[in-house]
Design a protein around this motif. Structure first.
Motif, PDB file in Angstrom:
ATOM      1  N   ASP A 170       0.146 -25.670  19.191  1.00  0.00           N
ATOM      2  CA  ASP A 170       0.889 -26.263  18.087  1.00  0.00           C
ATOM      3  C   ASP A 170       1.659 -25.164  17.356  1.00  0.00           C
ATOM      4  O   ASP A 170       1.053 -24.381  16.601  1.00  0.00           O
TER       5      ASP A 170
ATOM      6  N   PRO B 256       4.148 -30.075  21.127  1.00  0.00           N
ATOM      7  CA  PRO B 256       4.820 -31.158  20.402  1.00  0.00           C
ATOM      8  C   PRO B 256       6.071 -31.635  21.137  1.00  0.00           C
ATOM      9  O   PRO B 256       6.760 -30.857  21.804  1.00  0.00           O
ATOM     10  N   LYS B 257       6.344 -32.921  21.022  1.00  0.00           N
ATOM     11  CA  LYS B 257       7.541 -33.506  21.630  1.00  0.00           C
ATOM     12  C   LYS B 257       8.774 -32.723  21.192  1.00  0.00           C
ATOM     13  O   LYS B 257       8.921 -32.368  20.028  1.00  0.00           O
TER      14      LYS B 257
ATOM     15  N   THR C 113       9.484 -29.732  22.435  1.00  0.00           N
ATOM     16  CA  THR C 113       9.244 -28.355  22.860  1.00  0.00           C
ATOM     17  C   THR C 113       9.157 -28.315  24.383  1.00  0.00           C
ATOM     18  O   THR C 113       8.556 -29.191  24.997  1.00  0.00           O
TER      19      THR C 113
ATOM     20  N   THR D 122       5.233 -37.816  27.858  1.00  0.00           N
ATOM     21  CA  THR D 122       5.148 -37.785  26.401  1.00  0.00           C
ATOM     22  C   THR D 122       4.353 -38.983  25.894  1.00  0.00           C
ATOM     23  O   THR D 122       4.567 -40.117  26.330  1.00  0.00           O
TER      24      THR D 122
ATOM     25  N   GLY E  30       3.520 -38.335  20.376  1.00  0.00           N
ATOM     26  CA  GLY E  30       4.247 -37.213  19.804  1.00  0.00           C
ATOM     27  C   GLY E  30       4.044 -35.889  20.494  1.00  0.00           C
ATOM     28  O   GLY E  30       4.468 -34.845  19.982  1.00  0.00           O
ATOM     29  N   LYS E  31       3.405 -35.910  21.650  1.00  0.00           N
ATOM     30  CA  LYS E  31       3.157 -34.668  22.393  1.00  0.00           C
ATOM     31  C   LYS E  31       3.624 -34.827  23.839  1.00  0.00           C
ATOM     32  O   LYS E  31       3.566 -35.930  24.400  1.00  0.00           O
TER      33      LYS E  31
END
Length: 479
Positions: free
Chosen positions: A77, A205-206, A208, A222, A225-226
């Motif tokens: 993160d 994280p979405k 990245t 995805t 949110g990840k």
């Protein structure tokens, strides 16, 4: 690798185990007692050494086992800079093991299992000592799973290298681990003498992008949110070449003219460099394939990240450029490492010239190929420095642990190859390079092995030449 000092030189923008094991004892199941302790004396066998046996880096790597495969499941993160991971390690013992070490710097370790059974462990700086529930007989495959979490901290080095390892950035991470920075993000046998295969499952994280070695095995997924990226490096790799560089990247993907997969990625700050990085990486890879032998991996390319590292690193399949736009010489250098350093890997750091001297000479060959300065002109320019210059006082054939990336290892190493080429002639020299890469593909190399092969192929006694250029602390005058 090209360091900050050498970037200026080449025109880029600055930026064993011990022997004598006791006879194997019968395997017994020794469950952990209620208090969780398990004295080593209750095990057969002996403890694996806390170092792999490199006298210049005595605490690097570990003895008693050989890793075959890492399976790294990591979540990171960027806002909190927190990493959580589960490292699966498939290894084979090289002695009867009562306990063994892994290299890991920082992090909280919550659980370790060996062959699915809980193991006890202790921490002492970078050493993570694992005591399994039952001893592991010699030549026995075993699996280790380590659960860990925390904020990664890179290695802050006061020598000519600077900061390396897992380096958090504003939008992700810059991960360049030479010589011993893999321990800053996963537990393992952190020395090039123990290469292994790698699988990466990286969740970020979405938005990245996660870039690791080898190839994506499926489209990123995805949820909540990840995004999770699955990468696989199917060829053996030294730990310092492993990466999981993260951030916002512009990508260009395709194939080189010869059909090799090509992926270039740049931070948006370097968007104007994307096409050149992609095109030049493809051209260089294809050309080196004609000079050094077939490209040893399944993809090529490069990554430019917005972190002013002051160096570039030849991460396997994905060279990494830290905070600058590389010129063609630097790209030629890092891609030559895919043969010299990545496919052919040194067993001891003292032989680093086999990586850096070869990659430096590759820059000279690229210059000559492009109609710029010839290798002879570049050699003579370097040789013209005075006899009391520092380069002559540092024998390139034994890299020093406190000054590992000294310019002598690069430049004098490259000059050694040109002196050899002069002595044995072009046909023999280029035959030697291809034989060297073919004979040791995906394996390990030493200076003694290179000298022996050069003498075998040339039919000449080359001891005087190599002694003058690699091992004598003075300027060579005859060879």
């Amino acid at each position: 690798m090209v360091t900050a000092t050498l970037l200026g030189t080449f025109g880029a923008v600055a930026c064993s185990p011990s022997s004598g094991a006791s006879a194997p004892a019968p395997a017994v199941d020794n469950p952990l007692p209620p208090d969780g302790t398990h004295p080593v004396s209750r095990h057969a066998g002996r403890a694996g050494a806390p170092g792999i046996g490199d006298p210049d880096f005595p605490n690097d790597g570990n003895g008693g086992y050989d890793v075959a495969h890492y399976r790294l499941k990591i979540a990171y993160d960027p806002p909190t800079k927190r990493l959580s991971g589960v490292a699966g390690i498939e290894a084979t013992s090289t002695q009867d093991l009562s306990s063994f070490n892994l290299d890991l710097s920082g992090f909280d370790v919550s659980r370790i299992t060996v062959d699915g059974k809980p193991a006890t462990f202790q921490r002492d700086k970078q050493e993570l000592t694992v005591t399994p529930a039952a001893f592991i007989p010699d030549k026995t495959p075993f699996t280790v799973e380590v659960s860990y979490s925390g904020v990664p901290k890179p290695v802050e080095n006061s020598t000519n290298l600077g900061t390396y390892g897992f380096i958090p950035t504003k939008d992700g991470a810059f991960v360049a681990c030479e010589p011993n920075g893999a321990r800053t993000w996963f537990p393992g046998n952190d020395h090039p003498a123990d290469k292994a295969l790698y699988d990466f499952e990286i969740t970020v994280p979405k938005g990245t992008t996660a870039l690791a070695n080898g190839e994506l095995t499926s489209e990123p997924k995805t949820a909540d949110g990840k995004t999770t990226f699955l990468w696989k490096e199917k060829n053996p790799m030294a730990s310092y070449l492993a990466t999981m560089t993260l951030g916002a990247f512009e990508l260009r993907q395709g194939k080189t003219a010869s059909g090799i997969k090509n992926l270039a990625a740049v931070d948006p700050k370097y968007q104007s460099a994307l096409d050149n990085l992609y095109t030049t990486s493809g051209k260089v890879t294809d050309y080196w394939s004609t000079v050094f032998g077939p490209y040893p991996f399944s993809s090529t390319g490069g990554v430019i990240d917005d972190f002013a590292a002051g160096y570039a690193l030849e991460n396997q399949t994905k060279p990494l450029y830290g905070g600058f736009t590389p010129d063609t010489a630097i790209i030629a250098h890092e891609l030559a490492h895919q043969w010299f350093g990545d496919s052919l890997t040194i067993k001891r750091w003292r032989d680093l010239w086999l990586n850096e001297g070869f990659a430096t000479y590759a820059e000279w060959l690229w210059s000559e190929r492009n109609g710029d300065a010839t290798t002879e002109q570049l050699f003579q320019k370097e040789y013209a420095v005075s006899a009391d210059a520092p380069i002559w006082k540092y024998p390139a054939g034994h890299a020093r642990p406190d000054d590992l990336f000294n310019s002598s290892v690069y430049t004098r190493g490259g000059m050694t190859l040109h002196a050899l080429r002069q002595r044995i002639g072009d046909p023999t020299f280029f035959k030697l390079l291809k034989t060297w890469t073919a004979d040791h593909k995906y394996g390990y190399v030493t200076t003694d092995e290179f000298i022996a092969l050069a003498e075998k192929i040339s039919g000449k006694d080359l001891d005087k030449l190599f002694d003058a250029w690699l091992f004598t602390p003075s300027k060579p005058t005859t060879w």
